[in-house]
Scaffold this active site. Structure first.
Site, PDB file in Angstrom:
ATOM      1  CB  CYS B 249     -13.001  70.101   8.281  1.00  0.00           C
ATOM      2  SG  CYS B 249     -13.739  69.495   7.295  1.00  0.00           S
ATOM      3  CG  HIS B 332      -9.424  71.905   5.362  1.00  0.00           C
ATOM      4  ND1 HIS B 332      -8.815  70.966   6.595  1.00  0.00           N
ATOM      5  CD2 HIS B 332     -10.321  71.677   5.227  1.00  0.00           C
ATOM      6  CE1 HIS B 332      -9.605  70.409   6.534  1.00  0.00           C
ATOM      7  NE2 HIS B 332     -10.259  70.134   5.228  1.00  0.00           N
ATOM      8  CD  GLU B 334      -6.059  73.126   7.986  1.00  0.00           C
ATOM      9  OE1 GLU B 334      -6.776  73.721   8.268  1.00  0.00           O
ATOM     10  OE2 GLU B 334      -6.587  72.115   7.770  1.00  0.00           O
TER      11      GLU B 334
END
Lengths: 1047, 354
Positions: B249, B332, B334
Site C-alpha cells: 500500500c 492489502h 494481509e
C-alpha cells in the site's frame, strides 16, 4: 457448435422458477457466442421455452430414454447439466455411458465432480483429503444397518438421502422408533442413506462460488439463514449478506469455500453450505451443489451479479476477468459484489391448501415459492418481505390467526408466533432456545413489536413516523394502529416530506458510477439514484410463486414487456419474486424489486409518472389493484377498471349474464347458516361452498349433504356481520371447458378452447387439459365461442381474458370469468405458435392488428397439459384432487393423438408407465360400475390386478380376476403395505367415494403410502380411463421438436 | 441511550443530520469511505485511517459488537493497532444490541472508551457518491453549539504520528525481516510471524543501514507518500543494499518514489474489499482489499514492470523490479478486513529472502 441444455421440467417443491431464470440466462449467453442451442424441457409455461431463447425446443420428459433419443437425433457437441436443477443433474448422471458413446462433452463441471458432490461418502472423503471438516457420519445401505449404526452416533441425528431433491426423505430423528420410519421412507427413494451428527442450533451459512477454467475463483455472495441447522434452506428466511459474522468468520469460511471448490474441480457456479458454531469458532461443510440452485438465483437477484449468465460463459471456456460486468457496463465479472443494502428472503407456503398435512417445518422443503425484500435496514427488508408474500399481512406484526404458541413456533407461521410471543413479553433468550434464531434477529423483531406499541396514537409525531417508515411499517399498518385511513397517513407523510428514495443495486455500493436499472425504494436515503425523464409503461409482475399462480404469469409479464419494447415503449417492471425471469437485469428498461401493494405501486407511479399500468399479466394480485390505482388517478391499460368490477362482482356479473341469456349454475350469497341451508336444500345437493370469512384453511368445498356443509362451515369460521357464504349448485358429471381469448374494445381477436379430461369438481389448475378440445360437440364449441364474444362485448374487454364453462346434457354454463391473462396463456400460445400476450399488449396500446385468421387454429398436433403434484414432499397430505388446487406446476407435451400426448405428458411429470401390476381400490358402487370398462381394459392388457376386499369382490363378480390384498390396518398378508414397500405394485388407482368427502380411512392410507413409496397414483376415473385407453392404443412416443409440430 | 443531534459538515457545503454516538465531541479530518460489508474493528484500528473520518457505506454496523481489547503492542484480537485510529465514524444504522460470542461491548461503548465520535442515521450511499466524485473532501462532526475547524491531515506528517517510536521484535525465526512501520497493520506482522520469521518493527525513519536484516517490508500507512521523504530515503538506501524488499500500500508508493517513479491521484479511489487484481505473470485475478486514493503512474521506466493491474479500471496495483528482488503491491495481501486471496505473496517474498 451445438449444445444441449436440460431443463428442470415442471415446477415442484424443491425445483421451481429459479431454473427458468438460470436456463434462460444460459441460453442467452450461448446464443451471444454463436452456439446453436437445443433445449429439453416439458414445462411449457417457462420463458426459456420460447423461440427467442433456444434454436430447438423439445417439450419432452427430461429422462434418460427421451434425452438419449434426442441426442441421437440432434448430435450435439456438448451438454449442460447445471442449469436444470436436480432433475437435469440426475438425468445427466444416468446418461454417463450414453454421452461417451455419442461423443457429447459435458461442459464445465465433469460428471466425476458431480458424483463426488452428490454422494456423501465420496464427498466426505474428498474433503478430508484437504483437512476440511464435515459432520461425523456413517453411510448405511439398509434399515437394519442404520438402526445398528445409530447406537454409536447417538441421538438426535440427521438422516440424509443421496441424490437429494429438496431434502426429500431427509430429516432429524430423536429415537429408534423415529429412525425406523425415516429409514423405511428414505430407502424408498435411495439406495444409500447417511446418518450424521446433528448440529443443533448451529448457524447455517451459504456461499455462492464461481470458478473459471483458469482457476480464478471467487464468492459472489454469502447468505445467512435465520433458521438454524435442521431447517432446509428452502424453508428458512435468509438474509444477504451475512449479518452476525465477524470479518474472520466471513473470510475464513470464504477461504475454505474456495479451497473446497478448487479441490473438487468445479468449473462454473456452485453453492456451498456451512454450519457455524454460534458459541465458539468451529464449522462443518454441509454440502456443495455443483450446479445453479435456488440459492444461486437468490444470490444473483440479491447482488445483481448475473450468475447463470456468467456460468454459461465459463462453460464455453471464457474466463472471469475477460467478461464484463453487464450491470456496471465497465467493470469486470471477476469481482465480488459489495452490497449497500440488505435483502431478506422469506418462503411462501400454501400448506392450508392440503388436508391433513404436517405443518411443522424442518429439514424437508415444503414451501412453494419465495419473495425477496430489499432495504437499508433489516427491519425494512424483513417487513417488505412479509407484504410481498401476499398472504394478507401488512408486515411482521399482524393479526394472523394462530394456534397454540408453543406449536406455532415450529410451523410455517413461526414468525407470526414470534411476534405474538414478543408482544406477550417472552424474553429473547427463551425464543432463541425454542427457535434457534440468533438474538441479533430476535432483537430486531422485538424492536418492531415495541415500535408497533408506540404507533398506537392518533397523531404520531414526525420523527416517529419517519422511524416507522424506516422500520418498514406500511401506511396501512400505521393507519390501523392510529385508527386512521391509509390515505390519510399517506397524505400526512407526504406533507411532511417523508417519501422513499429510489436506489440502485449496482454491485459495488456506489464506489464507481454504474448504469444499472435495478432498483428498490428505501426511507433511509433521501436522494434518488436515477432521473425520471421519459415516461414508460409499468407492468406489474407475478409476485411469489404459489399454488394457483406461478411461472405462467412470469411468462405473461415477460411477453408483455417484450411486446411493449417492440412497440418502442420504455418498460418498467415491478415484481418481488427472485425466482423470475421478469426480474432479470436485462428484461426491462427499469426494474423495481418491490412489493405489489397499493402504497408501493403509487410510490413508483409518483416517481415514474408512467403512461399507463398493466395489471392483467401478473395474476389476481395486480388485477385487484386496478380499481384502487384508478381511484388514485393512475391510468390502467386495457379493460377499464369499472368493467373489471362488473366481472369481479358476482352480483353484477350474474345480472349481466342473465341480461344476455347466458346460463350459469344457480347460486346465492347468504349471510346465515339457516339461509344457506335453506338455499342448498332448495337447489339440491351437492353444492359448492365458498365462505368469505376464511382466514386460513380451505377456502372452498363441495358438500353432498347438510351435515357436510355444516362441518365445513364450522371449520372455516363463523358468520359475523358483513360476512357471507356463496352457495352454488354443483353439477356432477359435467365436462369443463377452458376458454382463453384476447379482445380489443370488446371485439374478439383470438381465442383457444381447451377441454378438461377430469369432470368438473377438479380445480382447473389440477386438470389435465387437451388442446384443441377434441371430445366436445361442434355445437358446444360454437356456443362457447358465441358466449365469449357476448361477454367480451358486454364488458368492453381490451386485453386478455379467460372464461371457464361447464357442459352437461348439451347445456353450456359459465362458471368463472377473469379479465386478465390466465394460467393457460403460455400453453395456448405455444400450442398454436401465436403469442396471445403480444396481441393483447398491442390491443391495450390501441394498436391492434385485427383478428387473427381462423386457420391458425387448425393444428396438426394435439397438446396435453398435465399437472405436477408435490405430495411426496408434503408429509401426511392427502394426495387427492378437489375443488381446491393442489398442483405446484405443469408440463405439456405434443403428439399426433390424444393418447401419445397424454402418455408423454404424464411421464414428464414423473409418472412411470406400469409394466406388470396394478392395484385398484374403488369406493362406492356407482364408482365401481363406472370403472368396469377401464379395469377390464387393464386386465385385458395382461396386468396383474390386485384390489382391496370390496373392489376385488366386485371385480370377481364381473369376471375380472383380482387378488385381494388386505388393508394396511388389517395387518394381514398379503397386505397392500408389503406389496408397495417391496415395489411389487407399479400403479395404484384409488378412486375415493366422491370429491371432497373427508375420508379418514384406509383409502387415505393407501394413497399416502403410494406417494411415500414413490408409486404412481391415480385418483380420478376419467384419468384412469384415458390411461387404460392410451396403454391399449400403444402409440409410438415420437421425439419431435416443437417447430416440427407447428409445421 | 443518550440521543443527541449531530451533523456531518463537508467542506463543499453539504450537511447531513444524524445522531451522535460514541464520545459526543466535535471532530475534523478528511472524509473517506469504504464499501466493505464486514470488519469494522479492523478498519477502525487501521493506522492508514489516521486523521480521517470514515464512512462505512454498508448500512448496518456494529452487529457483532467488539471483542475485548488488549494493549497497544499486543497482536491479539481483530485489531490492527492498539487503538481506534479514525477521527470519526459515519454510519447509517448502528446496532444497539449486538450478538456474537466474542463480543464484550457495543461499538458505541468502544468508541466512548476510545474518545471517538460517530454519527448514525446518515444516508451513506448518497454520501459515498459525493465523496467518490470529489476524491478527497474535508469534513467535520459538529454538535449543537460545539463546532470545530476543518482540519487537513495532509498538512501534517501522519506517518510519524502512527509509527512505532521504538524498535520492537516479534517471533523467533531464523530469517530476520525488518518492517519499516509507516503505520503498519498488525496483520502484516501476524502474516510474517506465522510463517516462522523474526520481525523487527522499526520506526518509519529508522536508519536501516545500521540494522541487521535479511529482508525488508515497507508497510501501509496514512496520507500522501510525498509527505514521508525520510522513509523514501531509507527505502532508497535499502535498495542499494540489495536485500529483498516487499512494499504494501503506502509502502508500494514509497518504494516507487525511491525508485524514481511517480504517483498520482485516482479519479475514483479504491475503497473496498472486492477489487480484482490481475497478476501479470500468471493471468490469475485474485480479489483484494484496498483503501487508497493515490496510485503509481503506469510509466515504469526500463527497470520496473507492472506486477498487478486492476481488472476494473486498468490502474497499476503492484510493481516489480525486472532483475532485483524488489516488489510491492498497492492492495492489502494481509486482508483484515477483506479477502486473503493474496496472502501467498508473503510466502513468495520469504522464499526470496535468503
Amino acid at each position: 457448435m451445438k449444445v444441449l441444455l436440460l431443463g428442470s421440467g415442471a415446477l415442484k417443491i424443491g425445483e421451481a422458477g429459479e431454473f427458468d431464470y438460470s436456463g434462460s440466462q444460459a441460453l442467452k449467453a450461448l446464443k451471444e457466442e454463436g452456439v446453436k442451442t437445443v433445449l429439453v424441457n416439458p414445462n411449457i409455461a417457462t420463458i426459456q421455452t420460447g423461440r427467442e431463447f433456444a434454436d430447438r425446443i423439445y417439450f419432452l420428459p427430461v429422462n434418460r430414454e427421451f434425452v438419449e433419443r434426442i441426442i441421437r437425433r440432434e448430435k450435439p457437441d456438448g451438454i449442460l447439466l447445471g442449469f436444470g436443477g436436480q432433475t437435469a443433474l440426475n438425468c445427466g448422471v444416468s446418461l454417463e455411458g450414453v454421452l461417451d458413446r455419442h461423443k457429447v462433452r459435458v461442459l464445465v463441471t465433469p460428471l466425476k465432480t458431480i458424483k463426488e458432490t452428490e454422494d456423501r461418502a465420496l464427498f466426505v472423503a474428498k474433503l478430508a483429503e484437504i483437512g476440511v471438516l464435515t459432520p461425523r457420519g456413517v453411510v448405511v445401505t439398509s434399515v437394519k444397518r442404520g438402526m445398528a449404526a445409530a447406537s454409536s452416533l447417538g441421538f438426535p441425528l440427521m438422516v440424509r438421502v443421496s441424490y437429494d431433491l429438496g431434502g426429500r426423505g431427509s430429516g432429524v430423528v430423536r429415537d429408534l422408533a423415529e429412525l425406523q420410519i425415516k429409514l423405511e421412507r428414505a430407502f424408498a427413494f435411495s439406495k444409500r442413506v447417511l446418518l450424521e451428527e446433528y448440529l443443533h442450533g448451529w448457524k447455517e451459512i451459504e456461499y455462492e462460488v464461481v470458478r473459471d477454467g483458469r482457476d480464478n475463483c471467487l464468492t459472489v455472495c454469502n447468505m445467512e439463514n435465520l433458521d438454524p441447522m435442521g431447517f432446509h434452506t428452502g424453508e428458512s428466511a435468509v438474509v444477504a449478506p451475512t449479518q452476525t459474522l465477524t470479518n474472520f468468520e466471513y473470510h475464513e469460511l470464504r477461504r475454505i469455500a474456495i479451497q473446497v471448490v478448487r479441490h473438487l474441480g468445479v468449473v462454473g457456479e456452485c453453492n456451498i453450505q456451512f454450519a457455524l458454531d454460534p458459541y465458539r469458532w468451529d464449522y462443518r461443510v454441509i454440502e456443495v451443489n455443483a450446479r445453479l440452485s435456488r440459492s444461486s438465483a437468490l444470490a444473483s437477484k440479491a447482488t445483481a451479479y448475473p450468475l447463470a449468465y456468467v456460468a454459461a460463459k465459463l462453460a464455453l471456456g471464457k474466463t472471469l476477468p475477460e467478461l464484463k460486468n453487464s450491470v456496471t457496463g465497465v467493470t469486470t465479472t471477476c469481482f465480488e459484489p459489495a452490497l449497500d443494502y440488505i435483502v431478506c428472503k422469506i418462503p411462501r407456503w400454501d400448506l392450508q391448501k392440503f388436508r391433513r398435512v404436517e405443518s411443522r417445518i424442518g429439514s424437508e422443503m415444503k414451501s412453494v415459492g419465495e419473495v425477496m425484500g430489499i432495504g437499508r435496514s433489516f427491519e425494512e427488508a424483513f417487513q417488505k418481505a412479509f407484504r410481498m408474500l401476499e398472504i394478507g399481512v401488512d408486515g411482521f406484526v399482524s393479526d394472523f390467526k394462530l394456534g397454540p404458541l408453543a406449536d406455532e413456533l415450529r410451523t410455517d407461521k413461526r414468525f407470526f408466533a414470534i411476534a405474538k410471543a414478543l408482544r406477550l413479553g417472552w424474553p429473547v433468550s427463551k425464543l432463541r432456545r425454542i427457535t434457534g434464531i440468533d438474538p441479533w434477529f430476535l432483537e430486531r423483531m422485538k424492536g418492531l413489536v415495541g415500535m408497533e406499541e408506540r404507533l398506537r396514537q392518533k397523531r404520531p409525531p414526525r420523527p416517529l413516523l419517519l422511524q416507522a417508515k424506516r422500520a418498514g411499517f406500511s401506511d396501512a399498518r400505521i393507519a390501523a394502529l392510529a385508527g386512521r385511513k391509509e390515505a390519510s397517513v399517506r397524505a400526512l407523510r407526504k406533507k411532511w416530506g417523508i417519501v422513499p428514495a429510489v436506489k440502485q443495486m449496482d454491485t459495488l455500493a456506489a464506489e464507481y458510477p454504474a448504469r444499472t436499472n435495478y432498483l428498490y425504494l428505501t426511507y433511509h436515503e433521501t436522494e434518488d439514484d436515477v432521473a425520471f425523464g421519459e415516461r414508460g409503461v409499468l407492468v406489474l409482475g407475478s409476485g411469489p410463486y404459489r399454488i394457483g399462480s406461478s411461472v405462467e404469469f412470469d411468462w405473461c409479464s415477460v411477453s408483455c414487456v417484450r411486446s411493449l419494447a417492440a412497440q418502442g415503449r420504455k418498460t418498467i417492471v415491478l415484481n418481488s419474486n427472485p425466482e423470475t425471469v421478469s426480474t432479470d437485469y436485462d428484461m426491462s428498461d427499469r426494474l423495481y424489486f418491490e412489493e405489489m401493494t397499493l402504497e408501493r405501486v403509487l410510490d413508483v407511479c409518483d416517481k415514474e409518472r408512467p403512461d399507463g399500468v398493466v395489471v392483467s399479466m401478473g395474476g389476481q394480485t395486480p388485477n385487484n389493484l386496478a380499481v384502487p390505482l384508478a381511484r388514485n388517478g393512475v391510468r390502467i391499460l386495457g379493460t377499464a377498471p369499472s368493467d373489471i368490477v362488473r366481472a369481479e362482482d358476482r352480483n353484477k356479473f350474474s345480472a349481466l349474464l342473465d341480461r344476455h341469456g347466458v346460463e350459469q349454475p344457480e347460486w346465492k350469497d347468504l349471510s346465515s347458516l339457516r339461509s344457506a341451508r335453506a338455499f342448498a336444500r332448495a337447489i339440491g345437493f351437492p353444492v359448492l361452498i365458498r365462505p368469505s370469512f376464511v382466514l386460513s384453511g380451505s377456502a372452498m368445498s363441495v358438500a353432498f349433504d347438510e351435515s357436510g356443509m355444516e362441518r365445513f362451515l364450522a371449520k372455516a369460521g363463523s358468520f359475523s356481520p358483513g360476512q357471507s357464504v356463496i352457495i352454488t349448485k354443483f353439477i356432477e358429471g359435467a365436462k369443463e371447458i377452458e376458454f382463453d381469448g384476447v379482445a380489443a374494445q370488446g371485439e374478439l381477436l383470438c381465442y383457444a378452447i381447451g377441454e378438461h379430461i377430469e369432470n368438473a369438481g377438479v380445480h382447473s389448475g389440477d386438470a389435465t387439459i387437451i388442446l384443441p378440445a377434441q371430445r366436445i360437440h361442434v355445437q358446444a364449441h360454437r356456443e362457447v365461442r358465441l358466449i365469449a364474444k357476448t361477454i367480451a362485448r358486454a364488458l368492453r374487454i381490451t386485453g386478455p381474458f379467460n372464461i371457464q364453462f361447464i357442459a352437461k346434457d348439451d347445456r353450456i354454463k359459465v362458471i368463472e370469468c377473469n379479465l386478465r391473462a390466465s394460467r393457460t396463456f403460455p400453453f395456448v400460445s405455444k400450442t398454436y405458435g401465436v403469442d396471445f400476450i403480444d396481441i393483447a399488449t398491442r390491443a391495450m396500446l390501441g394498436d391492434s392488428t385485427g383478428p387473427v385468421h381462423k386457420s391458425l387454429f387448425e393444428t396438426d398436433a394435439i397438446a396435453i397439459k398435465a399437472p405436477q403434484f408435490s405430495f411426496s414432499r408434503l408429509k401426511k397430505a392427502d394426495p387427492i384432487l378437489t375443488v381446491e388446487m393442489a398442483s405446484t406446476g405443469e408440463v405439456a407435451c405434443f403428439g399426433r393423438s390424444v393418447h401419445e400426448a397424454f402418455l408423454k405428458a404424464i411421464v414428464a411429470t414423473g409418472f412411470r408407465i406400469p409394466r406388470r401390476s396394478v392395484f385398484v381400490s374403488i369406493k362406492g358402487d356407482v364408482n365401481r360400475v363406472r370403472s368396469l370398462d377401464w379395469i377390464r381394459a387393464l386386465a385385458a392388457l395382461g396386468f396383474e390386478m390386485t384390489a382391496t376386499e370390496h373392489t376385488a369382490d366386485f371385480l370377481r363378480r364381473n369376471g375380472i380376476a383380482a387378488e385381494r390384498l388386505f388393508k394396511i390396518h388389517e395387518s394381514r398378508e398379503p397386505n397392500v403395505r408389503t406389496r408397495l414397500q417391496g415395489r411389487r405394485i407399479d400403479l395404484v388407482i384409488n378412486i375415493p367415494f366422491s370429491y371432497d368427502r373427508i375420508e379418514f380411512d384406509d383409502s387415505y392410507e393407501i394413497r399416502r403410502m403410494a406417494v411415500d413409496f414413490g408409486v404412481p397414483l391415480i385418483t380420478n376415473i376419467q384419468l384412469a380411463r384415458l390411461l387404460a385407453e392410451a396403454l391399449a392404443a400403444k402409440p409410438e412416443l415420437e421425439v419431435r421438436a416443437w417447430d416440427e409440430y407447428l409445421g | 441511550m443518550n440521543r443527541r443531534r449531530a451533523s456531518l459538515v463537508l467542506e463543499d457545503g453539504h450537511v447531513f443530520e444524524g445522531e451522535v454516538f460514541g464520545e459526543a465531541r466535535p471532530a475534523a479530518g478528511e472524509v473517506v469511505f469504504n464499501t466493505g460489508m464486514a470488519g469494522y474493528p479492523e478498519s477502525l484500528t487501521d493506522p492508514s485511517y489516521s486523521g480521517q473520518i470514515l464512512v462505512l457505506t454498508y448500512p448496518l454496523i456494529g452487529n457483532y459488537g467488539v471483542p475485548p481489547g488488549t494493549g497497544p503492542e499486543s497482536l491479539d484480537g481483530p485489531f490492527e493497532s492498539g487503538r481506534v485510529q479514525v477521527a470519526g465514524l459515519i454510519v447509517s444504522s448502528l446496532c444497539p444490541a449486538p450478538s456474537h460470542w466474542s463480543s464484550t461491548r457495543t461499538l458505541d461503548a468502544w468508541l466512548r472508551e476510545e474518545n471517538v465520535a460517530g454519527i448514525q442515521g446518515i444516508p451513506t450511499r448518497t454520501l459515498t457518491k459525493i465523496l467518490r466524485e470529489k476524491g478527497t473532501m474535508l469534513g467535520k462532526i459538529v454538535l449543537p453549539g460545539r463546532d470545530t475547524d476543518f482540519f487537513d491531515p495532509d498538512k501534517i506528517n501522519l506517518v510519524e504520528r502512527v509509527s512505532t517510536k521504538k524498535v520492537l521484535s516479534y517471533g523467533s525465526g531464523r530469517k530476520r525481516i525488518a518492517l519499516l512501520d509507516c503505520g503498519a497493520k498488525n496483520n502484516i506482522i501476524r502474516c510474517l510471524v506465522n510463517r516462522g520469521v523474526t520481525v523487527l518493527r522499526v520506526p518509519w525513519d529508522h536508519d536501516l543501514a545500521s540494522l541487521d536484516y535479511d529482508g525488508l517490508v515497507i508497510s501501509n500507512g496514512p496520507g500522501n507518500p510525498k509527505m514521508c521523504g525520510r522513509a523514501v530515503e531509507e527505502a532508497r538506501k535499502a535498495m542499494a543494499r540489495g536485500k529483498p524488499i516487499f512494499g504494501i500500500c503506502l509502502g508500494n508508493q514509497i518504494l516507487a518514489l525511491a525508485a524514481g517513479l511517480d504517483t498520482y491521484k485516482l479519479k475514483y479511489g479504491h475503497r473496498s474489499q472486492n477489487q480484482p487484481c490481475l497478476d501479470t505473470r500468471t493471468g490469475r485475478c485474485p480479489i483484494t482489499s484496498q483503501n487508497h486514493g493515490y496510485a503509481v503512474k503506469p510509466e515504469l521506466g526500463p527497470d520496473w514492470e507492472a506486477w498487478f493491474v486492476n481488472a476494473n479500471d486498468g490502474t497499476n496495483e503492484g510493481i516489480r523490479h525486472k532483475r532485483l528482488p524488489f516488489r510491492a503491491v498497492q492492495f492489502h495481501p494481509e486482508g483484515a478486513p477483506g479477502p486473503r486471496d493474496t496472502e501467498y505473496l508473503f510466502d513468495e517474498f520469504l522464499e526470496a529472502v535468503k
